[in-house]
Design an enzyme around this catalytic site. Structure first.
Site, short mmCIF file in Angstrom:
data_model
loop_
_atom_site.label_atom_id
_atom_site.label_comp_id
_atom_site.label_asym_id
_atom_site.label_seq_id
_atom_site.Cartn_x
_atom_site.Cartn_y
_atom_site.Cartn_z
N ASP A 331 0.85 -1.31 -0.16
CA ASP A 331 -0.09 0.16 -0.20
C ASP A 331 0.91 1.30 -0.06
O ASP A 331 1.95 1.25 0.61
CB ASP A 331 -0.93 -0.08 1.27
N GLU A 360 1.61 0.00 -4.64
CA GLU A 360 0.69 0.86 -5.40
C GLU A 360 1.32 2.03 -5.58
O GLU A 360 1.94 2.64 -4.52
CB GLU A 360 -0.48 1.23 -4.39
#
Length: 612
Positions: A331, A360
Site C-alpha cells: 500500500d 501501489e
C-alpha cells in the site's frame, strides 16, 4: 479530540494501569521458527516497568546477543540468534532485578511446516481478483459483532459501517472464483483494525500479528491459503509498511520519541510523489511528502528507526511462514522510505527467493511509476528492488481509449511505448478499477460493448491482470464517496433476495458479461503467449489498435476498434505480426476460418483471434 492530547491521555491511562503490577503483556513476534535462513530475531517485550531488567535465556538453542533499552521503560528489545542446533519447543525468557528473577515469559520456536505451500510468487501467468472481505460474503454471522471492539455497529444499509463479510465467506465461494478463471486472490488488509470508524477497509491496522476477529482467526486465514492452493490459486497479502492506525498499541504507548514521524502540530503528507525525484526540489518538500501523516488517524512510521525496521520486516515474514502467503501488494508505496524498502525486500527474498511484490503507485506518469521500481533504470539514487507497480497509467489510457470520440487508441499505444523505462513490464499489475477508483462499467457509461472490449484488452495485454470483485457481474458506481464502489456482492449475505454467484440469480446481461470474462480468463490460463509472450503492436490508424501476443508456438492477434463506427480492417498491413499463419479462430465465439483479407469490427468492439 486533538491527536496529541489523545496520545498523552492514552499514555497516562496505560501508565496508571501498569503501576499496579509488573508483568509481560506482550512478546512479538508471537512465535518464530527454527531453520530460517536468517538466524537473527528481534523480540519485543512489553510490560509494566521492565525496561531496567536483566535478561537471561537459560535454554540452549536461542542465544541472547544484545538487550536494547529505550525511553519507555515498558519495553525491552532483545536481539537473539536462533542457533543451528535449536529444536522446536518452548524457550523461557527470564527477567531479573537486583539479581532476583522477577518474571518469566515462555517463547515458542516452531518447526517449519514443510507441507504448507507458500511464497510461490504472483506472475504474469496469473489473474488477480481483488476483494474487500467485509463486502463480499458473510460465512460466519457469529463474528459480525465482537465485544470490546471500538466499532460494533453492523449496518448493510450504510456504506460507512461494517457489513459482516469475512474470510469464511470467501472460502465458501472459492469454487466460483476458480470457475471464473481467477488464479490469485488479493484482499484488502485483514489484520485487526480496531478503529472507531470505517474499520472495514483495514488500512489502519492496530495489531501486526492478529487477524481482525470480525473476519476470523489466524487459523481461518491459514485455511483460506490452503483452500486456494488446493485449487492451484495463490494468496496475495496486502501490507501497509507506511503507517498504522491511531489505536495501534505501539502508538498508544510509544517505545520512543522517534518511533513515529511527529511534528509540532498535525502535518499531513502533500501527496506529491514528484518531490521524491524532482532535481530542483527542496528537502523540506520531500520530508513533507514522505514523513507527513497519510490522514489524521494513520500515524506515519519512522523507517529510519532500526527497531521499527525489524518490527515491520519480521511481521511480514511471519505471515508468509504462518499462513502460506505467495505475494505482497504494498500500500501507498511512494510514501515509504525507499532505502528501507530495498532492505525490506532483500530480507524477504533471502528467505523466499520466488516471493513477489507489487507496489501501489497512484501517480501521474510512466516515468513517475518507473522511479519507484528496482534496478535504477531511470537513474534513481536508491534501488528499491521492487519488481512491479500497479499500472495506473494504463488504467487511465484504457478509459480514454474507450471514451474519447477521436484518437483514443493512441492513448494506449503511447502509454505502452514507455515500457522501456520499466525493468520488467510483465511484472506490472494492470487493472480497470479497484476499491479506490470508479467502477469501470460506470466509467464507460454502462455501455456493455465498451465494457467487454475493456476486459478483452485486460486479459490479453502485457502484465498481471487484476479485476475488482463484482466487475464480472456489472457492479457499478462512482467513487465519490469511495463507499459507493464498495457495495456488497449480492448473494453473499444472509437474507439477500438474489444470488449473483449463480447463473440463475444473474440477469441476462450479467450472465453475458460473466461468460465473456470467464471465456477469456480460462483461455488465458491455457495460453502461454498471453501470459509471458512477447508483444508486438502497430501505430493505430482510424482509431483501430492492433497488437499481437506470441511465443515460438502460439500467436494471438487482438483488433481493438476504439471508434464509434463499424470498420473493415485490412490485414495486409500486419504481415510482420501474422507471419506464416493461414487460419484464425475467434476466441470468444469459437468460430474458425481461413485468414481473410479483412475483418469487420463493430464500434468500440475488440476481437481476439488465435492464429495458426
Amino acid at each position: 479530540m486533538n491527536w496529541k492530547k489523545f496520545l498523552v491521555l492514552a499514555c497516562l491511562i496505560v501508565s496508571v494501569a501498569f503501576a499496579q503490577g509488573q508483568s509481560i503483556q506482550r512478546a512479538e513476534p508471537l512465535h518464530w521458527w527454527v531453520g530460517m535462513h536468517n538466524p537473527e530475531l528481534q523480540i519485543v517485550l512489553y510490560g509494566s516497568d521492565i525496561g531496567d531488567c536483566e535478561v537471561k535465556l537459560p535454554k540452549a538453542g536461542m542465544a541472547l546477543k544484545q538487550i536494547h533499552q529505550v525511553e519507555n521503560t515498558n519495553y525491552l528489545f532483545l536481539d537473539v540468534e536462533i542457533l543451528s542446533n535449536a529444536q522446536a519447543g518452548t524457550y523461557p525468557i527470564e527477567l531479573y532485578k537486583n539479581g532476583k528473577k522477577v518474571l518469566t515469559r515462555n517463547y515458542v520456536l516452531k518447526k517449519r511446516d514443510q507441507n504448507l505451500v507458500k511464497a510461490q510468487g504472483v506472475t504474469a501467468a496469473d489473474l488477480i481478483y481483488l476483494i474487500m472481505p467485509d463486502r463480499f460474503a458473510n460465512g460466519d454471522p457469529s463474528n459480525d459483532r465482537v465485544k470490546g471492539m471500538r466499532e460494533m455497529a453492523v449496518n448493510r444499509d450504510s456504506m460507512y459501517y461494517r457489513h459482516g463479510g469475512d474470510l469464511q465467506g470467501i472460502i465458501n465461494n472459492l469454487d466460483y472464483l476458480e470457475d471464473l478463471g481467477v488464479t490469485a486472490l488479493w484482499m484488502t488488509p485483514v489484520l485487526t483494525n480496531d478503529m472507531p470508524q470505517a474499520s472495514y477497509h483495514g488500512y489502519a491496522n492496530t495489531e501486526n500479528y492478529e487477524i481482525d476477529p470480525r473476519f476470523g482467526t489466524v487459523d481461518t486465514y491459514r485455511e483460506l491459503g490452503k483452500e486456494l492452493h488446493k485449487r492451484n490459486m495463490k494468496l496475495v497479502h496486502d501490507v501497509v509498511p507506511n503507517h498504522v492506525g491511531l489505536h495501534h498499541w505501539t502508538v498508544i504507548d510509544r517505545p520512543s520519541s522517534d518511533w513515529l514521524h511527529e511534528w509540532d502540530t498535525f502535518t499531513q503528507t502533500t501527496y506529491k510523489d514528484q518531490t521524491m525525484f524532482d532535481p530542483y526540489g527542496t528537502q523540506a518538500d520531500k520530508d513533507l511528502m514522505e514523513k507527513g501523516w497519510f490522514v489524521e488517524t494513520m500515524p506515519d512510521l519512522n523507517h529510519q528507526n532500526e527497531k521499527m525496521q525489524k518490527y515491520i520486516t519480521q511481521s511480514h515474514i511471519w505471515w508468509i511462514e504462518e499462513a502460506g502467503v505467495d505475494g505482497f501488494r504494498i500500500d501507498t508505496y511512494p510514501y515509504n522510505d525507499l532505502d528501507f524498502m530495498g532492505k525490506w525486500t532483500d530480507a524477504i527474498r533471502s528467505e523466499y527467493p520466488n516471493f513477489s511484490f507489487f507496489g501501489e503507485t497512484w501517480v501521474s506518469s510512466v516515468p513517475n511509476q518507473a522511479y519507484f521500481l528496482g534496478g535504477q533504470k531511470v537513474g534513481q539514487d536508491v534501488d528499491t528492488k521492487l519488481e512491479g507497480v500497479t499500472d495506473f497509467q494504463l488504467t487511465y489510457a484504457i478509459g480514454d481509449a474507450l471514451n474519447f470520440e477521436k484518437d483514443g487508441a493512441n492513448k494506449l499505444y503511447s502509454t505502452l511505448s514507455g515500457d522501456y523505462l520499466y525493468p520488467n513490464p510483465l511484472a506490472n499489475v494492470i487493472f480497470l478499477d479497484n476499491h479506490d477508483k470508479d467502477r469501470f462499467f460506470s466509467t464507460v457509461g454502462e455501455d456493455l460493448e465498451k465494457y467487454k472490449s475493456a476486459f478483452s484488452w485486460l486479459l490479453t495485454y502485457r502484465g498481471i491482470p487484476q479485476m475488482y470483485y463484482g466487475a464480472e457481474i456489472l457492479m457499478k458506481n462512482f467513487s465519490r464517496p469511495d463507499g459507493l464502489v464498495r457495495d456488497d456482492f449480492k448473494g453473499g449475505f444472509p437474507g439477500d433476495e438474489v444470488n449473483k454467484f449463480t447463473a440463475e440469480g444473474r440477469t441476462e446481461a450479467e450472465n453475458d458479461m460473466f461468460n465473456h470474462v470467464r471465456t477469456l480468463a480460462q483461455y488465458r490460463k491455457q495460453t502461454a503467449a498471453l501470459q509471458n509472450g512477447k508483444l508486438l503492436h502497430y501505430v493505430p490508424q482510424n482509431d483501430v489498435y492492433v497488437y499481437f501476443r506470441y511465443n515460438d508456438t502460439e500467436k494471438v492477434m487482438v483488433v481493438m476498434n476504439c471508434s464509434e463506427e463499424q470498420q473493415e480492417v485490412a490485414l495486409a498491413r500486419f504481415d510482420e505480426g501474422i507471419g506464416q499463419s493461414k487460419q484464425m479462430k475467434n476466441v470468444l465465439t469459437g468460430e474458425s476460418l481461413d485468414l481473410p483479407e479483412r475483418v469487420l469490427v463493430k464500434g468500440k468492439q475488440t476481437l481476439v483471434f488465435e492464429l495458426k
